[in-house]
Design an enzyme around this catalytic site. Structure first.
Site, mmCIF file in Angstrom:
data_model
loop_
_atom_site.group_PDB
_atom_site.id
_atom_site.type_symbol
_atom_site.label_atom_id
_atom_site.label_comp_id
_atom_site.label_asym_id
_atom_site.label_seq_id
_atom_site.Cartn_x
_atom_site.Cartn_y
_atom_site.Cartn_z
ATOM 1 N NE ARG A 104 21.649 -58.880 -36.069
ATOM 2 C CZ ARG A 104 22.243 -57.962 -36.805
ATOM 3 N NH1 ARG A 104 23.491 -58.140 -37.191
ATOM 4 N NH2 ARG A 104 21.614 -56.885 -37.170
ATOM 5 C CB THR A 108 24.528 -57.599 -27.312
ATOM 6 O OG1 THR A 108 23.664 -58.673 -27.743
ATOM 7 C CG2 THR A 108 24.193 -57.227 -25.886
ATOM 8 C CG ASP A 200 14.817 -57.799 -40.197
ATOM 9 O OD1 ASP A 200 14.433 -58.946 -40.546
ATOM 10 O OD2 ASP A 200 15.213 -57.541 -39.051
ATOM 11 C CG ASP A 203 11.062 -57.638 -39.772
ATOM 12 O OD1 ASP A 203 10.535 -58.567 -39.126
ATOM 13 O OD2 ASP A 203 11.663 -56.687 -39.235
#
Ligand code: PRP
Ligand code: URA
Length: 209
Positions: A104, A108, A200, A203
């Site tokens: 991603r 945006t 995340d 991560d």
């Protein structure tokens, strides 16, 4: 409209809670994701057809049942989808694995494509797309678009945590794709992260933050 299945089995929910906990480190996070993927796999494969086969037990001949020649491909969305592959392969050892790379854009929040490698006969296979997080749904929709461009017609999506926005996006764009999740959370924050979510996923799996 595609079917949404929330797998609320106690063991899945228990493991997910440990994964959500900020104190859970990468090693445990990875192991739990693998275990949950295997457990969710039971539900994702529930409608696989069976056929009768003749076998011989040590006692006598019998007609028994086997999954009928279903060819499966597991397609993780890189990176985080990789964390669900081994669990599913434990359940379906003969499955082939394809990879779709998307990340991603941080501003945006739109997916950016960077990699694709799929089994040569992907169009003939039942496909399980894996990604722990279904946030805006952009990544899942793009991955499914790509698979459909390659001729795939039998696709299901397996995620761990979804936002309502992501579920809606997939259902609107790909009404033929059934979705399996362990939880539908409350909402997205301003950065399009799922709340309460688990942070995340990439991560946390790979220890990159
Ligand atoms: C995360 C996640 C999904 C995507 C979900 O990947 O694993 O692929 O975001 O967001 P969306 O539904 O809004 O598209 P990320 O882009 O962080 O890449 P990574 O797996 O390589 O960390
Ligand atoms: N990607 C993640 O890894 N987590 C989120 O909450 C949203 C997108």
């Amino acid at each position: 409209m595609s079917k949404l299945t929330v797998i609320n089995h106690p063991m899945v929910q228990h493991k997910l809670t440990i994964m959500r906990d900020v104190r859970t480190g990468s090693k445990d996070f990875r192991e739990l994701l693998k275990e949950i993927a295997l457990l969710m796999g039971y539900e994702v494969t529930r409608d696989f057809p069976l056929e009768d086969v003749e076998i011989e037990t040590p006692m006598e001949k019998m007609k028994a049942r086997k999954v009928s020649g279903k060819k499966v491909a597991i397609v993780p969305i890189l990176r985080a989808g990789l964390g669900m592959v081994d669990g599913l392969l434990t359940l379906i050892p003969v499955a082939k694995v394809g990879h779709i790379g998307l990340y991603r854009n941080e501003e945006t929040h739109k997916p950016v494509f960077y990699y694709c490698k799929l089994p040569f006969d992907i169009a003939q296979r039942t496909i399980i797309v894996t990604d722990p997080m279904l946030a805006t749904g952009g990544s899942a929709c793009d991955a499914i678009d790509l698979l459909k461009e390659k001729g795939c017609t039998n696709i299901r999506l397996m995620c761990l945590v979804a936002a309502p926005e992501g579920v809606r996006a997939v259902q609107e764009k790909h009404p033929d794709v059934d979705i399996y999740v362990a939880a539908v959370d409350d909402r997205l924050n301003d950065n399009c992260y799922i709340l309460p979510g688990l942070g995340d996923a990439g991560d946390r799996i790979f220890g990159t933050k």
